[in-house]
Design an enzyme around this catalytic site. Structure first.
Site, PDB file in Angstrom:
ATOM      1  N   GLY A  39       0.742  -1.109  -0.066  1.00 47.01           N
ATOM      2  CA  GLY A  39      -0.140   0.175  -0.181  1.00 47.01           C
ATOM      3  C   GLY A  39       0.871   1.230  -0.014  1.00 47.01           C
ATOM      4  O   GLY A  39       0.575   2.208  -0.588  1.00 47.01           O
ATOM      5  N   GLU A 106      -5.375  -5.193   8.008  1.00 47.10           N
ATOM      6  CA  GLU A 106      -4.552  -4.824   9.313  1.00 47.10           C
ATOM      7  C   GLU A 106      -5.662  -4.280  10.449  1.00 47.10           C
ATOM      8  O   GLU A 106      -6.591  -3.643   9.953  1.00 47.10           O
ATOM      9  CB  GLU A 106      -3.350  -3.815   9.112  1.00 47.10           C
ATOM     10  CG  GLU A 106      -3.922  -2.597   8.560  1.00 47.10           C
ATOM     11  CD  GLU A 106      -2.723  -1.565   7.956  1.00 47.10           C
ATOM     12  OE1 GLU A 106      -2.133  -2.055   7.163  1.00 47.10           O
ATOM     13  OE2 GLU A 106      -2.708  -0.376   8.272  1.00 47.10           O
ATOM     14  N   SER A 115       2.424   2.391   9.378  1.00 48.11           N
ATOM     15  CA  SER A 115       2.864   1.861  10.984  1.00 48.11           C
ATOM     16  C   SER A 115       3.952   2.596  11.530  1.00 48.11           C
ATOM     17  O   SER A 115       4.250   2.727  12.512  1.00 48.11           O
ATOM     18  CB  SER A 115       2.904   0.454  10.814  1.00 48.11           C
ATOM     19  OG  SER A 115       1.886  -0.161  10.479  1.00 48.11           O
TER      20      SER A 115
HETATM   21  C1  SPV Z   1       3.212  -1.538   3.219  1.00 47.37           C
HETATM   22  O1  SPV Z   1       4.122  -1.892   2.327  1.00 47.37           O
HETATM   23  O2  SPV Z   1       2.366  -0.934   2.726  1.00 47.37           O
HETATM   24  C2  SPV Z   1       3.086  -2.227   4.533  1.00 47.37           C
HETATM   25  C3  SPV Z   1       4.233  -2.463   5.346  1.00 47.37           C
HETATM   26  O3  SPV Z   1       1.817  -1.589   5.090  1.00 47.37           O
HETATM   27  S1  SPV Z   1       4.681  -1.203   6.314  1.00 47.37           S
HETATM   28  O4  SPV Z   1       4.807  -0.109   5.447  1.00 47.37           O
HETATM   29  O5  SPV Z   1       6.058  -1.850   6.721  1.00 47.37           O
HETATM   30  O6  SPV Z   1       3.904  -1.265   7.343  1.00 47.37           O
HETATM   31 MG    MG Z   2       0.845  -0.697   4.151  1.00 46.83          MG
END
Ligand code: SPV
Ligand code: MG
Length: 283
Positions: A39, A106, A115
């Site tokens: 994302g 999530e 996050s």
């Molecule tokens: C993403 O790759 O969008 C994730 C993983 O959700 S992270 O950014 O590490 O939370």
């Molecule tokens: Mg993500």
């Protein structure tokens, strides 16, 4: 082999980030068994934040580019489901239409925030999140994989709460658990895995604890690793360097050898195959 089958066999699987059709092709060409449709990376490629600024249908459009161009399975980062269970149902239906058969959701609120930004982000009530898992499983059917991502540790909650949430998500029908952590070492992820005891396959995302060796994850019972954002980050670095150099030097002389050849690009975009088609259908 789809992700459901890999999980059932207990395979160790590396999921490599992709964010559009071209990066997905590169992931497949290099030999990865599975793609993480991140994302963060898909949003970044649109120039947007990782806060559900991109609509879910824009995400579907990107996924369609990836699915059209590859045959390795794609695990989609479904964020917090783009709303409530109704939005999850609609998203999963659309994923099925483009033959993308795995989603990770999530247990944060909608809209989500990445996050790694801020502390103590609010988590979804357990029962509400379980309803999203059930909705995804009921809609997707037996070939469709739902990975439930536990954000408790990253949001400053206890190990007990992380385990309680994972247990509830398992009961709701999740096929695997992604335990997320932003510590600089894998200690809490390993503790989680020991206490979890293999009740469902585990995923980890070693973005912050990147020094941990692959075999340590395997030894600790974590069979699925997500390299979450390294293609978008490497392309940002590389594009900036190239653009800055051309801007300063007003010349391509010091750039030509450092960038992919046109032939390499043509090979990724099937130009030569198109030549064959031209010869066949429009001689
Ligand atoms: C993403 O790759 O969008 C994730 C993983 O959700 S992270 O950014 O590490 O939370
Ligand atoms: Mg993500």
């Amino acid at each position: 082999m789809n992700i459901q089958q890999r999980l059932a066999r207990g395979d160790n699987t590396q999921f490599m980030e992709a964010h559009n059709g071209l990066s997905a092709k590169i992931v497949e060409h290099v030999g990865f068994e599975a793609i993480w449709a991140s994302g963060l990376s898909m949003s970044a490629a649109m120039g947007l934040s990782d806060r559900n600024e991109a609509s879910w249908s824009q995400v579907i459009n990107v996924l369609e580019q990836m699915a059209d161009n590859t045959s390795v399975p794609i695990l989609v980062d479904g964020d917090s489901g783009f709303g409530n269970y109704l939005n999850v149902i609609r998203f999963v239906k659309k994923l099925q239409q483009i033959n993308v058969l795995a989603v990770c959701i999530e247990d944060k609120m909608f809209p989500k925030v990445n996050s790694f930004i801020g502390e103590n982000q609010a988590l979804a009530p357990i029962d509400e999140f379980c309803n999203k898992i059930k909705a995804a499983k009921d809609t997707g059917g037996s070939d469709f994989t739902v990975v439930a991502r536990v954000e408790a540790l990253i949001s400053g909650r206890s190990m007990e709460e992380a385990l309680e949430r994972a247990e509830a998500y398992k009961e709701a029908g999740a096929d695997a658990i992604l335990i997320h952590s932003k510590k600089a070492d894998a200690s809490e992820v390993f503790t989680f895995s020991e206490r979890w005891g293999g009740k469902l396959p585990l995923f980890a995302v070693p973005t912050k604890y990147y020094k941990t060796e692959y075999k340590e994850f395997v030894n600790h019972g974590i069979s699925n690793l997500i390299w979450a954002n390294h293609l978008i980050r490497s392309s940002v670095r590389s594009m900036k360097e190239t653009a800055e150099r051309i801007f300063k030097e007003k010349s391509l002389v010091n750039v030509e050898e450092k960038v992919s050849s046109l032939e390499e690009l043509f090979s990724l975009t099937n130009e030569r195959y198109m030549d064959d088609l031209e010869a066949k259908y429009n001689p």
